[in-house]
Design a protein around this motif. Structure first.
Motif, short mmCIF file in Angstrom:
data_model
loop_
_atom_site.label_atom_id
_atom_site.label_comp_id
_atom_site.label_asym_id
_atom_site.label_seq_id
_atom_site.Cartn_x
_atom_site.Cartn_y
_atom_site.Cartn_z
N ASP A 3 -16.34 -55.05 -45.70
CA ASP A 3 -17.71 -55.34 -45.26
C ASP A 3 -18.73 -54.45 -45.96
O ASP A 3 -19.86 -54.86 -46.20
CB ASP A 3 -17.83 -55.25 -43.74
N ILE A 4 -18.33 -53.25 -46.33
CA ILE A 4 -19.23 -52.35 -47.06
C ILE A 4 -19.50 -52.93 -48.46
O ILE A 4 -20.64 -53.02 -48.90
CB ILE A 4 -18.63 -50.93 -47.18
N PHE A 5 -18.42 -53.36 -49.13
CA PHE A 5 -18.60 -53.93 -50.46
C PHE A 5 -19.40 -55.23 -50.40
O PHE A 5 -20.23 -55.50 -51.26
CB PHE A 5 -17.24 -54.17 -51.14
N ASP A 10 -25.21 -57.52 -52.62
CA ASP A 10 -26.49 -58.23 -52.73
C ASP A 10 -27.60 -57.27 -53.17
O ASP A 10 -27.77 -56.19 -52.60
CB ASP A 10 -26.84 -58.85 -51.37
N GLU A 11 -28.37 -57.69 -54.17
CA GLU A 11 -29.45 -56.86 -54.72
C GLU A 11 -30.50 -56.52 -53.66
O GLU A 11 -30.98 -55.39 -53.60
CB GLU A 11 -30.10 -57.58 -55.91
N THR A 12 -30.87 -57.47 -52.83
CA THR A 12 -31.88 -57.21 -51.80
C THR A 12 -31.40 -56.15 -50.83
O THR A 12 -32.17 -55.24 -50.47
CB THR A 12 -32.22 -58.51 -51.03
N ARG A 13 -30.15 -56.20 -50.43
CA ARG A 13 -29.63 -55.18 -49.50
C ARG A 13 -29.59 -53.81 -50.17
O ARG A 13 -29.86 -52.79 -49.52
CB ARG A 13 -28.26 -55.60 -48.97
N ARG A 14 -29.27 -53.77 -51.47
CA ARG A 14 -29.31 -52.48 -52.17
C ARG A 14 -30.74 -51.95 -52.23
O ARG A 14 -30.97 -50.74 -52.08
CB ARG A 14 -28.70 -52.61 -53.56
N ILE A 54 -26.51 -57.49 -41.71
CA ILE A 54 -25.30 -57.30 -42.51
C ILE A 54 -25.10 -55.83 -42.82
O ILE A 54 -23.98 -55.30 -42.70
CB ILE A 54 -25.36 -58.15 -43.79
N LEU A 55 -26.18 -55.14 -43.19
CA LEU A 55 -26.08 -53.70 -43.46
C LEU A 55 -25.68 -52.93 -42.21
O LEU A 55 -24.87 -52.00 -42.27
CB LEU A 55 -27.41 -53.18 -44.01
N GLU A 56 -26.21 -53.34 -41.08
CA GLU A 56 -25.88 -52.66 -39.81
C GLU A 56 -24.42 -52.92 -39.43
O GLU A 56 -23.71 -52.00 -39.01
CB GLU A 56 -26.82 -53.12 -38.70
N SER A 57 -23.95 -54.15 -39.60
CA SER A 57 -22.56 -54.44 -39.24
C SER A 57 -21.58 -53.72 -40.17
O SER A 57 -20.46 -53.42 -39.76
CB SER A 57 -22.30 -55.95 -39.25
N ALA A 58 -22.01 -53.40 -41.39
CA ALA A 58 -21.16 -52.64 -42.32
C ALA A 58 -21.26 -51.14 -42.05
O ALA A 58 -20.55 -50.35 -42.68
CB ALA A 58 -21.57 -52.93 -43.76
N GLY A 59 -22.13 -50.75 -41.13
CA GLY A 59 -22.28 -49.34 -40.80
C GLY A 59 -23.18 -48.57 -41.76
O GLY A 59 -23.24 -47.35 -41.70
N LEU A 60 -23.90 -49.29 -42.62
CA LEU A 60 -24.75 -48.64 -43.60
C LEU A 60 -26.14 -48.33 -43.09
O LEU A 60 -26.90 -47.62 -43.74
CB LEU A 60 -24.84 -49.49 -44.88
N LEU A 61 -26.48 -48.85 -41.93
CA LEU A 61 -27.72 -48.45 -41.29
C LEU A 61 -27.57 -48.53 -39.78
O LEU A 61 -26.71 -49.25 -39.27
CB LEU A 61 -28.93 -49.24 -41.79
N THR A 62 -28.39 -47.76 -39.12
CA THR A 62 -28.45 -47.79 -37.66
C THR A 62 -29.88 -48.12 -37.27
O THR A 62 -30.79 -47.99 -38.08
CB THR A 62 -28.05 -46.44 -37.03
N THR A 63 -30.05 -48.53 -36.04
CA THR A 63 -31.39 -48.87 -35.56
C THR A 63 -31.68 -48.12 -34.28
O THR A 63 -30.78 -47.71 -33.54
CB THR A 63 -31.52 -50.39 -35.29
N PRO A 76 -25.29 -42.94 -44.70
CA PRO A 76 -24.49 -42.86 -45.92
C PRO A 76 -22.99 -42.63 -45.70
O PRO A 76 -22.22 -42.73 -46.65
CB PRO A 76 -25.11 -41.68 -46.68
N SER A 77 -22.56 -42.37 -44.50
CA SER A 77 -21.15 -42.02 -44.28
C SER A 77 -20.15 -43.07 -44.75
O SER A 77 -19.09 -42.70 -45.27
CB SER A 77 -20.89 -41.64 -42.82
N PRO A 78 -20.42 -44.39 -44.63
CA PRO A 78 -19.45 -45.36 -45.18
C PRO A 78 -19.28 -45.23 -46.70
O PRO A 78 -18.20 -45.46 -47.23
CB PRO A 78 -20.04 -46.72 -44.82
N LEU A 79 -20.34 -44.83 -47.39
CA LEU A 79 -20.24 -44.63 -48.84
C LEU A 79 -19.37 -43.41 -49.15
O LEU A 79 -18.64 -43.39 -50.13
CB LEU A 79 -21.63 -44.47 -49.46
#
Length: 98
Positions: A3-5, A10-14, A54-63, A76-79
């Motif tokens: 899910d992280i990959f 996607d360019e927009t998510r990056r 999608i970013l939140e479900s991958a753990g790349l952001l929190t709200t 950044p911890s998933p990275l």
């Protein structure tokens, strides 16, 4: 880790993650404006919201919800998990040689 990959594929998510590293804690409205003005990304708020999910479900952001507003924070911890799995060490021989 898939899910992280997927999220990073996607360019927009990056771009969203790039903008959150510049200024963390942005709302959907702020992110839409920033993506449009700095990067020429002309997507609807709903489309950006789906990217954020999608970013939140991958753990790349929190709200964090405060009143009517939802603030988004880069995580950044998933990275770091990726770099722990494939550490970058100096190679002793050139690629392709045995």
């Amino acid at each position: 880790m898939a899910d992280i990959f997927h999220a990073l594929d996607d360019e927009t998510r990056r771009l969203v993650l790039d903008e959150l590293t510049v200024r963390d804690g942005q709302t959907l409205f702020e992110l839409c404006g920033t993506l449009a003005t700095r990067h020429g990304v002309a997507l609807t708020r709903q489309a950006i919201s789906q990217h954020l999910a999608i970013l939140e479900s991958a753990g790349l952001l929190t709200t964090e919800k405060r009143g009517r507003y939802k603030f988004h924070y880069f995580t950044p911890s998933p990275l770091a998990e990726i770099t722990r799995r494939w550490p970058t060490t100096e190679r002793t021989r050139p690629c392709g040689s045995n």
